[in-house]
Write a protein that holds these residues in place. Structure first.
Motif, PDB file in Angstrom:
ATOM      1  N   ASP A  33       0.962  -1.062  -0.108  1.00  0.00           N
ATOM      2  CA  ASP A  33       0.218  -0.232   0.251  1.00  0.00           C
ATOM      3  C   ASP A  33       0.864   1.499  -0.798  1.00  0.00           C
ATOM      4  OD1 ASP A  33      -2.295  -1.901   0.097  1.00  0.00           O
ATOM      5  OD2 ASP A  33      -2.765  -1.144   2.168  1.00  0.00           O
ATOM      6  N   ARG A 109      -1.389   6.639  -6.153  1.00  0.00           N
ATOM      7  CA  ARG A 109      -2.584   6.019  -6.276  1.00  0.00           C
ATOM      8  C   ARG A 109      -3.624   7.217  -5.120  1.00  0.00           C
ATOM      9  NH1 ARG A 109      -3.175   4.189  -1.360  1.00  0.00           N
ATOM     10  NH2 ARG A 109      -3.780   1.857  -0.573  1.00  0.00           N
ATOM     11  N   TYR A 110      -4.978   6.554  -5.499  1.00  0.00           N
ATOM     12  CA  TYR A 110      -5.848   6.583  -4.862  1.00  0.00           C
ATOM     13  C   TYR A 110      -6.739   5.578  -4.301  1.00  0.00           C
ATOM     14  CZ  TYR A 110     -10.642   8.491  -5.572  1.00  0.00           C
ATOM     15  OH  TYR A 110     -11.548   8.856  -4.967  1.00  0.00           O
ATOM     16  N   VAL A 111      -7.364   6.271  -3.118  1.00  0.00           N
ATOM     17  CA  VAL A 111      -8.271   5.367  -2.854  1.00  0.00           C
ATOM     18  C   VAL A 111      -9.447   5.773  -2.294  1.00  0.00           C
ATOM     19  CG1 VAL A 111      -9.191   4.047   0.046  1.00  0.00           C
ATOM     20  CG2 VAL A 111      -6.569   4.129  -1.096  1.00  0.00           C
ATOM     21  N   GLU A 116     -13.333   2.537  -0.594  1.00  0.00           N
ATOM     22  CA  GLU A 116     -12.003   1.751   0.355  1.00  0.00           C
ATOM     23  C   GLU A 116     -11.296   1.121  -1.522  1.00  0.00           C
ATOM     24  OE1 GLU A 116     -11.992   0.318   3.533  1.00  0.00           O
ATOM     25  OE2 GLU A 116     -12.296   2.604   4.844  1.00  0.00           O
ATOM     26  N   GLU A 118      -9.144   0.440  -4.474  1.00  0.00           N
ATOM     27  CA  GLU A 118      -7.912   1.044  -4.663  1.00  0.00           C
ATOM     28  C   GLU A 118      -7.493   1.452  -6.429  1.00  0.00           C
ATOM     29  OE1 GLU A 118      -4.369  -0.333  -2.163  1.00  0.00           O
ATOM     30  OE2 GLU A 118      -5.754  -1.674  -1.835  1.00  0.00           O
ATOM     31  N   TRP A 155      -7.469  -7.611  -8.997  1.00  0.00           N
ATOM     32  CA  TRP A 155      -7.246  -5.940  -9.810  1.00  0.00           C
ATOM     33  C   TRP A 155      -7.624  -6.088 -11.255  1.00  0.00           C
ATOM     34  CZ3 TRP A 155      -3.242  -2.419  -7.400  1.00  0.00           C
ATOM     35  CH2 TRP A 155      -3.033  -1.642  -6.290  1.00  0.00           C
ATOM     36  N   GLY A 192      -6.067  -1.697 -10.072  1.00  0.00           N
ATOM     37  CA  GLY A 192      -6.379  -1.525  -9.822  1.00  0.00           C
ATOM     38  C   GLY A 192      -8.082  -2.237 -10.127  1.00  0.00           C
TER      39      GLY A 192
END
Length: 822
Positions: A33, A109-111, A116, A118, A155, A192
């Motif tokens: 992460d 990176r984005y959540v 939630e 990714e 993913w 993702g």
């Protein structure tokens, strides 16, 4: 002292002379992460004259575990790996790791706050592939790229080529085929919990190209898949026909990605697109057309930019301007007949503004290093360049222009070129010597003004420096329905300071009708009277766009009062049928109120503007594009006296027949927060009802708008603390600066000028630019602001900041002049 992280043109030229890069084999592990791990093998050869010499390869901000060139360890300074004792054939093997980006540069990176999930994506232009793996990060060292990725098993993983995977417990091992030779800035990895929204293919007798459309899970249902793929396929047909080159790659995916800094990016076979182009709420047709142009622009790059690529960023303008020009040609062909009206209303207004700043530069810019490149993704590179290409096409003919482009692709496919290569093909196809045209339009700065008077015909005067303009001249008169319609039209060349042509008597003369050239316009007295009284009666959208631009230019140039322009907008905007024109006019009206009217009268004129806008809202056709844009503009200007209407919109209660979307309700709530008529509890309640990423950012902006000294102080600390992502920062800046009482911002004028140089040094370019532009005290139009700006310009060591502040200083001076003319 840390090593400079820029790449200079001279260094790039030296490396290009020394090296030939064969391949990159990249193994990425994105299962952690916090950081990604990468193992890279680079194979390259060197020229005979470089044997035994040294060079460097770019790698920015990594923790290097091992780095070996031909079996020998190499040194790393945080920016580059030094490569000594070069052999004829070389192999570099590097194992390293780095944190993910939160700025939209490199591997981002984005959540998703909603579920939630990714999401990762790369943004490598102009030179951010080096944030991901070791690379000779310059466009003329093309190579093949083989990618392997280890990712969580659930993913999706996309890259430039199709991929295959095998599952091993909780992870999947993906393998992608080697790309054709391409530049490093076109490398793509998207990984993702993306959803493939739609798939199709572009089928010809020669090939079938798979088309994919992707978005993150929480937005997938809002994607207009059919429309986007229809536009895409129309673009394929247009470009393959006119370029006489089949699509050069194996697939074409378009992926909407979160927290994206640009409109889109032309990665080979895997275009990334801003999520604002997913419409979960009604948007103006202007935005729908802008999305279509963006789709067609990126597709054009697959040929111009990707298949044939500039040697260095001096020719960035050519790649971007060409894509912008041909995307409008393709848009007309794809069913958007007024695309050139949009071009004039949006792109050209951008170009004219940029070209009148003291930082203007020739279309062919002097890109000495990456700092210069970053500053020149601007209105000259995109919009002026496309405008002068339109003028070139008017001069040589569209068929001759496209014939030259076809022979250019045929000769230079898969290689790197300079503008002179294209110019040679255009000269051959057109039979014209274009060296003089190039010197006039590409190597000089500034926009000409064409003014005209009626005296024994029409006498047209061109400001210095005199250029060759191919122009249309239209003559307009009233028909039996009281519409102003074109009754005569001629095309001519303006080669001198003064040109006189025979002309029929008419209510309106329009030089540059059809918008063939790049110039500001100053009509004769009779035409100006007709413009003021009857602008909305002109029956052609492009002609109206030119007349609106004329009115705005005169206002910006302090030749006409901002009050005159505001009344012109309020008198005619409700009759404007072109969505892009309405969009532009309402933004220009806002600038007039906020910048060009003296402080003592801003409140009065804002009250007048908001009241008239709401009246126009009620008169507009229910649910129309016009009504939507008028409501949006009303919410920008509404103050306490309009609190009742704003509160109704915040509760999704609009005028009869008008549906208030969740996004619009947020805008209304934000305005109530700025009025001190809503606060934390209302924001929390709205976020509970809309706990999406859109709601999350809207709440950030709303909290930053709370109009107390304590809240502004807390927000300033967050803005300058270096903990926000690119989009969090952008929305917080917008909220912080949106106040009804300027006194709330007065303490931050001095703090801005004291801190901005340090903030620039502490942040990446994207974040630094957001802070420098977004927090600038543009509301404080004064000589003191101009002086404070100059003081930082003279002392900051950062060239990028110096340029931005110089342009902001120009804006202050222009606003002061406009206020003096009020």
């Amino acid at each position: 002292m840390p090593a400079s992280d820029t790449i200079t043109r001279d260094h790039a030229k030296l490396r290009a002379a020394m090296l030939e890069v064969d391949s990159y084999r990249i193994n990425l592990d994105v299962t952690d992460d916090a950081v990604f791990a990468v193992h890279t093998v680079v194979n390259f050869s060197v020229s005979a004259g470089a044997l035994g010499h040294a060079t460097s390869i770019d790698l920015l901000g990594h923790e290097v575990e091992s780095a070996m060139l031909n079996g020998h360890a190499v040194t790393y300074d945080g920016v580059r790996l030094k490569l000594d004792d070069l052999q004829a054939d070389n192999e570099l093997v590097v194992t390293s790791s780095a944190p993910y980006s939160t700025t939209g540069e490199g591997l981002h990176r984005y959540v998703d706050p909603y579920d939630e999930a990714e999401y990762l994506y790369t943004q490598c232009a102009p030179a951010d592939a080096r944030r991901i793996f070791p690379v000779f990060d310059q466009p003329d060292l093309k190579a093949t790229f083989e990618l392997r990725v280890t990712a969580p098993a659930h993913w999706e993983v996309l890259s430039n080529e199709p991929g295959e995977y095998v599952v091993d417990g909780n992870v999947a091992h993906w393998t992608f085929g080697a790309t054709p030779v391409m530049s490093s800035y076109l490398f793509a990895l998207i990984a993702g919990e993306y959803i493939r929204v739609a798939e199709d293919s572009r089928d010809t007798p020669e090939a079938s190209v798979p088309l994919g459309l992707w978005a993150r899970r929480s937005l997938a249902r809002h994607v207009d898949a059919d429309q986007i793929l229809t536009i895409t396929k129309a673009g394929f047909a247009f470009y393959e026909q006119h370029f006489a080159q089949p699509y050069p790659y194996s697939k074409y995916d378009q992926i909407f990605v979160p927290e994206f800094n640009a409109g889109a990016m032309e990665n080979v076979g895997a275009v990334t697109i801003l999520e604002d182009y997913i419409f979960r709420s009604p948007v103006p047709q202007a935005t729908v057309l802008r999305r279509a142009i963006t789709i067609l622009h990126e597709l054009a790059h697959m040929w111009f930019g990707n298949l044939v690529t500039m040697k260095w960023w001096d020719d960035l303008w050519l790649s971007e301007s060409f894509a912008e020009f041909v995307s409008h040609l393709a848009a007309v062909d794809a069913g958007f007949p007024h695309a050139w009206t949009t071009f004039n209303a949006t792109e050209k207004s951008w170009a004219y503004r940029q070209d009148q700043l003291s930082t203007t530069h020739p279309v062919v810019a002097d890109m000495v290093d990456l700092d210069a490149v970053a500053g020149n993704f601007d209105g000259i590179t995109y919009a002026k360049g496309a405008s002068v290409l339109r003028q070139l096409v008017a001069w040589v003919g569209q068929e001759q222009f496209l014939a030259g482009v076809r022979s250019y692709f045929a000769e230079h496919a898969w290689s790197n070129t300079e503008f002179s290569d294209l110019l040679r093909h255009l000269e051959t196809a057109s039979g014209r010597d274009l060296s003089g045209w190039s010197e006039q339009w590409l190597h000089s700065t500034g926009v000409n003004t064409l003014s005209w008077e009626r005296r024994n015909g029409v006498t047209i005067t061109q400001s210095q420096p005199v250029r060759q303009h191919r122009v249309g001249i239209g003559f307009y008169d009233f028909d039996e329905t009281k519409q102003l319609t074109r009754t005569d039209y001629v095309e001519t060349d303006l080669n001198a300071e003064i040109t006189t042509i025979h002309a029929p008597d008419s209510a309106l003369v329009l030089v540059n009708d059809a918008d063939l050239t790049y110039a500001k316009l100053r009509p004769d007295t009779t035409s100006m009277h007709t413009l003021t009284e009857h602008l909305s009666d002109v029956d052609d959208s492009l002609a109206r766009s030119l007349l609106w631009a004329t009115a705005w230019d005169q206002t910006r140039d302090a030749e006409a009062s901002a009050s005159w322009f505001l009344e012109l907008v309020l008198d005619h905007v409700a009759h404007e049928t072109d969505s892009s024109m309405v969009f532009t006019l309402l933004r220009q009206a806002a600038t007039s109120v906020e910048r060009f009217i003296p402080d003592a009268q801003i409140a009065l004129y804002r009250h007048h503007l908001a009241g008239r806008l709401w009246h126009l809202v009620l008169e507009a056709d229910a649910g129309s594009d016009l009504q939507l844009q008028l409501v949006q503009a009303f919410l920008r200007h509404a103050r306490e006296e309009h609190a009742e209407q704003v509160a109704q919109l915040a509760h999704k209660q609009g005028p009869p027949g008008f549906s208030v979307s969740t996004d619009m309700a947020w805008i209304a709530l934000q305005r109530l927060v700025a009025m001190c008529k809503a606060g934390e509890s209302e924001i929390d309640e709205a976020l509970e009802e809309d706990d999406t990423s859109n709601g999350y950012l809207a709440a950030i902006q709303a909290r930053a708008m709370r109009p107390t000294k304590r809240h502004k102080a807390e927000t300033w600390e967050q803005l300058t603390g270096g903990t926000l992502t690119n989009m969090e920062l952008r929305h917080m800046v917008m909220g912080f600066m949106d106040v009804h009482e300027q006194a709330l911002l007065e303490p931050y004028t001095s703090r801005y000028f004291e801190q901005i140089s340090d903030l620039w040094a502490a942040n990446s370019y994207e974040l630094a630019e957001t802070l420098a532009l977004g927090l600038y005290p543009s509301w404080a139009v004064s000589e003191q602001t101009a002086e404070q700006t100059l003081a930082v310009i003279e002392t900051t060591p950062h060239s990028g900041l110096k340029r931005l502040l110089t342009e902001l200083h120009d804006d202050v001076l222009r606003a002061l002049a406009a206020r003096a003319a009020f």
